[in-house]
Design a protein around this motif. Structure first.
Motif, PDB file in Angstrom:
ATOM      1  N   GLY A 143       4.733  33.362  25.286  1.00 56.86           N
ATOM      2  CA  GLY A 143       3.358  33.504  24.825  1.00 56.86           C
ATOM      3  C   GLY A 143       2.412  33.186  25.959  1.00 56.86           C
ATOM      4  O   GLY A 143       2.793  33.196  27.134  1.00 56.86           O
ATOM      5  N   ALA A 144       1.157  32.892  25.602  1.00 56.84           N
ATOM      6  CA  ALA A 144       0.133  32.661  26.616  1.00 56.84           C
ATOM      7  C   ALA A 144      -0.748  31.490  26.207  1.00 56.84           C
ATOM      8  O   ALA A 144      -0.609  30.918  25.115  1.00 56.84           O
ATOM      9  CB  ALA A 144      -0.706  33.922  26.788  1.00 56.84           C
ATOM     10  N   SER A 145      -1.677  31.136  27.092  1.00 59.15           N
ATOM     11  CA  SER A 145      -2.600  30.035  26.821  1.00 59.15           C
ATOM     12  C   SER A 145      -3.703  30.445  25.848  1.00 59.15           C
ATOM     13  O   SER A 145      -4.488  29.611  25.395  1.00 59.15           O
ATOM     14  CB  SER A 145      -3.223  29.549  28.131  1.00 59.15           C
ATOM     15  OG  SER A 145      -3.867  30.617  28.807  1.00 59.15           O
ATOM     16  N   VAL A 146      -3.776  31.740  25.550  1.00 64.44           N
ATOM     17  CA  VAL A 146      -4.700  32.244  24.532  1.00 64.44           C
ATOM     18  C   VAL A 146      -3.875  32.964  23.472  1.00 64.44           C
ATOM     19  O   VAL A 146      -2.801  33.494  23.759  1.00 64.44           O
ATOM     20  CB  VAL A 146      -5.744  33.203  25.138  1.00 64.44           C
ATOM     21  CG1 VAL A 146      -6.688  32.441  26.056  1.00 64.44           C
ATOM     22  CG2 VAL A 146      -5.097  34.342  25.886  1.00 64.44           C
ATOM     23  N   ASN A 147      -4.391  32.987  22.245  1.00 59.79           N
ATOM     24  CA  ASN A 147      -3.634  33.556  21.127  1.00 59.79           C
ATOM     25  C   ASN A 147      -3.793  35.080  21.121  1.00 59.79           C
ATOM     26  O   ASN A 147      -4.609  35.640  20.407  1.00 59.79           O
ATOM     27  CB  ASN A 147      -4.130  32.963  19.809  1.00 59.79           C
ATOM     28  CG  ASN A 147      -3.256  33.407  18.642  1.00 59.79           C
ATOM     29  OD1 ASN A 147      -2.211  34.042  18.842  1.00 59.79           O
ATOM     30  ND2 ASN A 147      -3.669  33.070  17.434  1.00 59.79           N
ATOM     31  N   GLY A 154      -4.994  37.314  35.185  1.00 64.45           N
ATOM     32  CA  GLY A 154      -5.648  36.015  35.106  1.00 64.45           C
ATOM     33  C   GLY A 154      -5.137  35.116  33.999  1.00 64.45           C
ATOM     34  O   GLY A 154      -5.426  33.911  33.994  1.00 64.45           O
ATOM     35  N   HIS A 155      -4.377  35.659  33.065  1.00 65.97           N
ATOM     36  CA  HIS A 155      -3.844  34.844  31.976  1.00 65.97           C
ATOM     37  C   HIS A 155      -2.753  33.910  32.489  1.00 65.97           C
ATOM     38  O   HIS A 155      -2.039  34.211  33.438  1.00 65.97           O
ATOM     39  CB  HIS A 155      -3.267  35.729  30.863  1.00 65.97           C
ATOM     40  CG  HIS A 155      -4.318  36.358  30.004  1.00 65.97           C
ATOM     41  ND1 HIS A 155      -4.011  37.054  28.854  1.00 65.97           N
ATOM     42  CD2 HIS A 155      -5.667  36.398  30.103  1.00 65.97           C
ATOM     43  CE1 HIS A 155      -5.127  37.497  28.296  1.00 65.97           C
ATOM     44  NE2 HIS A 155      -6.138  37.120  29.042  1.00 65.97           N
ATOM     45  N   THR A 156      -2.640  32.776  31.799  1.00 63.89           N
ATOM     46  CA  THR A 156      -1.505  31.878  32.010  1.00 63.89           C
ATOM     47  C   THR A 156      -0.471  32.176  30.939  1.00 63.89           C
ATOM     48  O   THR A 156      -0.789  32.206  29.744  1.00 63.89           O
ATOM     49  CB  THR A 156      -1.950  30.411  31.922  1.00 63.89           C
ATOM     50  OG1 THR A 156      -2.826  30.120  33.018  1.00 63.89           O
ATOM     51  CG2 THR A 156      -0.742  29.481  31.999  1.00 63.89           C
ATOM     52  N   VAL A 213       3.378  30.458  34.355  1.00 62.27           N
ATOM     53  CA  VAL A 213       3.112  31.411  35.435  1.00 62.27           C
ATOM     54  C   VAL A 213       1.683  31.933  35.294  1.00 62.27           C
ATOM     55  O   VAL A 213       1.114  31.956  34.202  1.00 62.27           O
ATOM     56  CB  VAL A 213       4.106  32.599  35.409  1.00 62.27           C
ATOM     57  CG1 VAL A 213       5.531  32.122  35.590  1.00 62.27           C
ATOM     58  CG2 VAL A 213       3.961  33.416  34.131  1.00 62.27           C
ATOM     59  N   LYS A 214       1.122  32.352  36.435  1.00 66.80           N
ATOM     60  CA  LYS A 214      -0.199  32.975  36.465  1.00 66.80           C
ATOM     61  C   LYS A 214      -0.018  34.457  36.803  1.00 66.80           C
ATOM     62  O   LYS A 214       0.717  34.810  37.711  1.00 66.80           O
ATOM     63  CB  LYS A 214      -1.077  32.304  37.502  1.00 66.80           C
ATOM     64  CG  LYS A 214      -2.522  32.793  37.513  1.00 66.80           C
ATOM     65  CD  LYS A 214      -3.300  32.298  36.288  1.00 66.80           C
ATOM     66  CE  LYS A 214      -3.738  30.861  36.458  1.00 66.80           C
ATOM     67  NZ  LYS A 214      -4.626  30.412  35.356  1.00 66.80           N
ATOM     68  N   VAL A 215      -0.704  35.328  36.057  1.00 67.44           N
ATOM     69  CA  VAL A 215      -0.600  36.767  36.277  1.00 67.44           C
ATOM     70  C   VAL A 215      -1.406  37.146  37.520  1.00 67.44           C
ATOM     71  O   VAL A 215      -2.608  36.871  37.604  1.00 67.44           O
ATOM     72  CB  VAL A 215      -1.107  37.548  35.059  1.00 67.44           C
ATOM     73  CG1 VAL A 215      -0.974  39.054  35.304  1.00 67.44           C
ATOM     74  CG2 VAL A 215      -0.336  37.149  33.807  1.00 67.44           C
ATOM     75  N   GLU A 216      -0.741  37.807  38.485  1.00 70.56           N
ATOM     76  CA  GLU A 216      -1.399  38.190  39.738  1.00 70.56           C
ATOM     77  C   GLU A 216      -1.629  39.692  39.857  1.00 70.56           C
ATOM     78  O   GLU A 216      -2.534  40.129  40.561  1.00 70.56           O
ATOM     79  CB  GLU A 216      -0.569  37.708  40.937  1.00 70.56           C
ATOM     80  CG  GLU A 216      -0.496  36.195  41.056  1.00 70.56           C
ATOM     81  CD  GLU A 216       0.133  35.747  42.354  1.00 70.56           C
ATOM     82  OE1 GLU A 216       0.785  36.590  43.023  1.00 70.56           O
ATOM     83  OE2 GLU A 216      -0.028  34.562  42.716  1.00 70.56           O
TER      84      GLU A 216
END
Length: 372
Positions: A143-147, A154-156, A213-216
């Motif tokens: 998943g991610a840091s946002v729902n 830029g998402h984690t 991880v950070k999306v690059e």
């Protein structure tokens, strides 16, 4: 008596054993060619040969340069014939002469490549063939840091798996099965690159701690269960391919294409059911297509699709039970015919990727990749 004539023919054939191997030069081929910016060895060989993959034979005798891949815009090439009558391309020393150091020292990034590698690079970078078992063992997106179900730049993201800190990873999505048409065995799965990420927390699966991880870089939106591999895994690209015909017979099939179209052409990418134990990068194979069957019966020769149901049933039954038919239709199995050529460029355990380098007709899934 005919024996002296036969003996003379045998003597003639043994005296010239390499005649069949002499390259055939196009009738309109120029005696001299000046290399232009953007030219490749493939392009230049195509000026002289109907079979550009034979370029190594054309370049065998080149006293000016030790490596034919190191030719540059402005170099003049001359067509000559050696003492055995074989055509050769050499650099014209009177036009431009390289120093001995120049023959062994690269001149930067402008040397003429064997093939336009930029045509291959997207497929080597963005698609792989991996078994379902290997995919199942890879780290994957939780998943991610946002729902959100689809993540982007830029998402984690959080990953189930133990990652190396600060390492770049490719995020892949499992695609279609690659199936052998003869055995119906799943040889591998397509895996398409959707993003590049970099880890900043390594994770600890044993204690229920996800990696972070950070999306690059993003090609597509990232979804839960997309899996990760080190960014460079499976991405090695040779500087050039040594293109040659395999020495042993091969019988493979085109089982998929990279563009997912029904038909494809020169410079399109296809997938073969030939693995690393059969082919190597640089192998050039013929593309053949099975000619349609013909039913020959009371109403004359007709293709299978034009025959009626009774003719098809009787002919299939006769073939199944080995019955010779006088009155009913008989089937004629036609040979395969060459419709193009391809070059293998990336090889996996059970499948390989190939570039179509020539075609007389549109190429299709199901066409054969062979060396007889």
């Amino acid at each position: 008596m005919r024996y002296p004539l036969v003996a003379a023919l045998l003597a003639f054939s043994s005296a010239f054993p390499a005649i069949a191997d002499v390259l055939t030069i196009k009738k309109d081929a120029p005696k001299q060619y000046v290399v232009k910016k953007g030219d490749t060895l493939w392009d230049i060989s195509g000026v002289y040969l109907d079979e550009p993959w034979q370029w190594p034979d054309l370049w065998q005798m080149n006293p000016q340069i030790a490596n034919p891949h190191l030719i540059y815009p402005g170099d003049a090439l001359t067509l000559i014939y050696d003492k055995d009558g074989n055509p050769r391309l050499v650099k014209n020393a009177r036009y431009k002469k390289l120093s001995p150091e120049g023959r062994i020292t690269p001149k930067g990034k402008n040397a003429v490549p064997t093939l336009p590698l930029e045509l291959l690079r997207p497929y080597l970078s963005y698609e792989q063939a991996i078994s379902a078992e290997i995919i199942a063992d890879k780290p994957y997106i939780l998943g991610a840091s946002v729902n959100t179900k689809m993540n982007t730049l830029g998402h984690t993201l959080y990953v189930k798996g133990d990652l190396h800190l600060n390492e770049a990873y490719g995020v892949y999505r499992k695609g279609n099965d690659l199936v052998d048409p003869k055995t119906n065995e799943v040889l591998a799965n397509k895996a398409e690159l959707v993003a590049i990420v970099r880890s900043f927390r390594s994770g600890d699966v044993a204690n229920g701690v996800p990696a972070s991880v950070k999306v690059e870089l993003v090609k597509q939106e990232i979804k839960p269960h997309d899996f990760l591999m080190p960014a460079m895994e499976g991405q090695m690209l040779p500087a050039y391919f040594t293109m040659k015909r395999p020495e042993t017979a091969l019988d493979g099939t085109i089982i998929a294409s990279a563009n997912e179209m029904r038909e494809f052409s020169t410079m399109d990418i296809v997938v073969l059911n030939l693995g690393s134990d059969q082919v190597k990068p640089g192998f050039v194979l013929d593309i053949q297509r099975q000619s349609p069957e013909v039913y020959d019966g009371r109403n004359g020769p007709r293709y299978r699709e034009d025959s009626n149901s009774l003719e098809k049933f009787m002919t299939d039954a006769n073939e199944l039970f080995g019955i010779e038919s006088d009155e009913d239709s008989s089937v004629w199995h036609m040979p395969k015919e060459k419709v193009g050529e391809l070059m293998v460029f990336k090889v996996y355990d059970n499948v390989s990727y190939a570039l179509i380098v020539k075609n007389q007709h549109p190429i299709r899934v199901g066409d054969y990749a062979v060396i007889n």
